[in-house]
Write an enzyme that holds these catalytic residues in place. Structure first.
Site, short mmCIF file in Angstrom:
data_model
loop_
_atom_site.label_atom_id
_atom_site.label_comp_id
_atom_site.label_asym_id
_atom_site.label_seq_id
_atom_site.Cartn_x
_atom_site.Cartn_y
_atom_site.Cartn_z
N TRP A 10 0.72 -1.13 -0.02
CA TRP A 10 -0.05 -0.02 0.26
C TRP A 10 0.75 1.33 0.10
CZ3 TRP A 10 -4.24 -1.55 4.02
CH2 TRP A 10 -5.11 -2.47 3.66
N LYS A 11 1.97 1.04 0.02
CA LYS A 11 3.13 2.25 0.19
C LYS A 11 2.81 3.33 1.11
CE LYS A 11 4.02 1.47 -4.89
NZ LYS A 11 5.00 1.54 -5.73
N HIS A 97 12.80 -3.03 -1.13
CA HIS A 97 12.09 -2.45 -2.09
C HIS A 97 12.72 -1.50 -2.90
CE1 HIS A 97 8.87 -0.37 -4.19
NE2 HIS A 97 7.99 -1.43 -3.89
N GLY A 175 5.12 1.40 -10.94
CA GLY A 175 4.29 2.61 -10.78
C GLY A 175 4.23 3.47 -12.24
N GLY A 237 0.10 -0.04 -6.67
CA GLY A 237 -1.25 0.86 -7.14
C GLY A 237 -2.60 0.12 -7.12
C1 PEP Z 1 5.31 -1.96 -5.71
O1 PEP Z 1 4.99 -1.15 -5.14
O2 PEP Z 1 5.99 -3.02 -5.28
C2 PEP Z 1 4.88 -1.94 -7.14
C3 PEP Z 1 5.12 -3.22 -7.98
O3 PEP Z 1 4.25 -0.99 -7.43
P1 PEP Z 1 3.14 -0.79 -8.77
O4 PEP Z 1 2.44 -2.14 -9.08
O5 PEP Z 1 2.18 0.34 -8.65
O6 PEP Z 1 3.93 -0.79 -9.91
#
Ligand code: PEP
Length: 253
Positions: A10-11, A97, A175, A237
């Site tokens: 969820w960042k 990450h 992202g 996302g």
């Molecule tokens: C992530 O945050 O690990 C990621 C893969 O983000 P997204 O799916 O938004 O690219």
């Protein structure tokens, strides 16, 4: 057989109310398959971990942290130990990450220390590896992924390594809306599994789950999951919308 594993990062998004609501919606919508046919984890910001863990406590949804520190306790202002994460109901911890590596500036060695500390503290680390676009364009993808893997797993014997999940996340796909093709993902996952076989054993390599992450959406999840060495997905996302995340979970079984 490796059980599919879908996790939602969820960042730094949401608040206490929306986090609990999202967690409950994921738990309700995946009841019957989560835990049975697919492992599911949600990975909220630190400050919402306890509330989210409580919200999903009667479901099979696991909770993970977005990071962990390598020391057990002491004068490390702002950091969170493995024991603290266990205490509030975490099972998993992301380590390395790409946003921690490239925005915050974590080194490969620091990530390795975090992986070891997470395991020693009873958590299951998800070690993220993956190259920048410039590194891929320069033909250095394998070199970078191998370095992330070897330093991330430094000093771990096979028993400890069995607690680890690997997530291949090409930085250029996170992202950005630009997903690796299923073939590109498979190629790197196969490479990672081959490295694990060399570093440990063929059996351990076969048992280790390797997730793909980078702009996973409901409409590309099934094709990614259809690849022989893609065992699950780390979703950013799209994990913030219950409907999308549930569709991704459905696509994995
Ligand atoms: C992530 O945050 O690990 C990621 C893969 O983000 P997204 O799916 O938004 O690219």
């Amino acid at each position: 057989m490796r059980k599919p594993f879908i996790s939602g990062n969820w960042k730094m998004v949401g608040d206490s109310q929306s986090s609990v609501a999202l967690a409950k919606a994921v738990a309700e919508g995946s009841a019957g398959i989560a835990g049975e046919r697919v492992d599911v984890a949600v990975i909220p910001p630190f400050v919402y971990l306890q509330a989210v863990a409580k919200a999903v406590s009667s479901s099979a949804i696991a909770v993970g942290a977005q990071d962990v520190y390598f020391e057990a306790k002491g004068a490390f202002t702002g950091e969170i130990s493995p024991a603290m994460l266990k205490d509030v109901g975490c099972t998993y911890a992301l380590c390395g990450h790409s946003e921690r590596r490239h925005v915050i500036g974590e080194s490969d060695e620091l990530v390795g220390k975090k992986v070891t500390a997470a395991i020693n503290g009873g958590l299951l680390p998800i070690l993220c590896v993956g190259e920048l676009l410039a590194e891929r364009d320069a033909g250095k993808m394998e070199q970078v992924v191998e370095r992330h893997l070897r330093t991330g797993l430094a000093g771990l014997d096979a028993e400890k390594m069995s607690a680890v999940t690997i997530a291949y996340e090409p930085v250029w796909a996170i992202g950005t809306g630009r997903t690796a093709t299923p073939q590109q993902a498979q190629e790197v996952h196969q490479f990672v599994r081959g490295l694990l076989a060399k570093m440990y054993s063929k059996d351990l390599a076969q048992e280790t789950r390797i997730l793909y992450g980078g702009s996973v959406k409901p409409d590309n999840a099934r094709e990614l999951m259809a690849q022989a060495d893609v065992d699950g997905l780390l979703v950013g996302g799209a994990s913030l919308k219950a409907d999308d995340f549930l569709k991704i979970i459905q696509a994995s079984v």
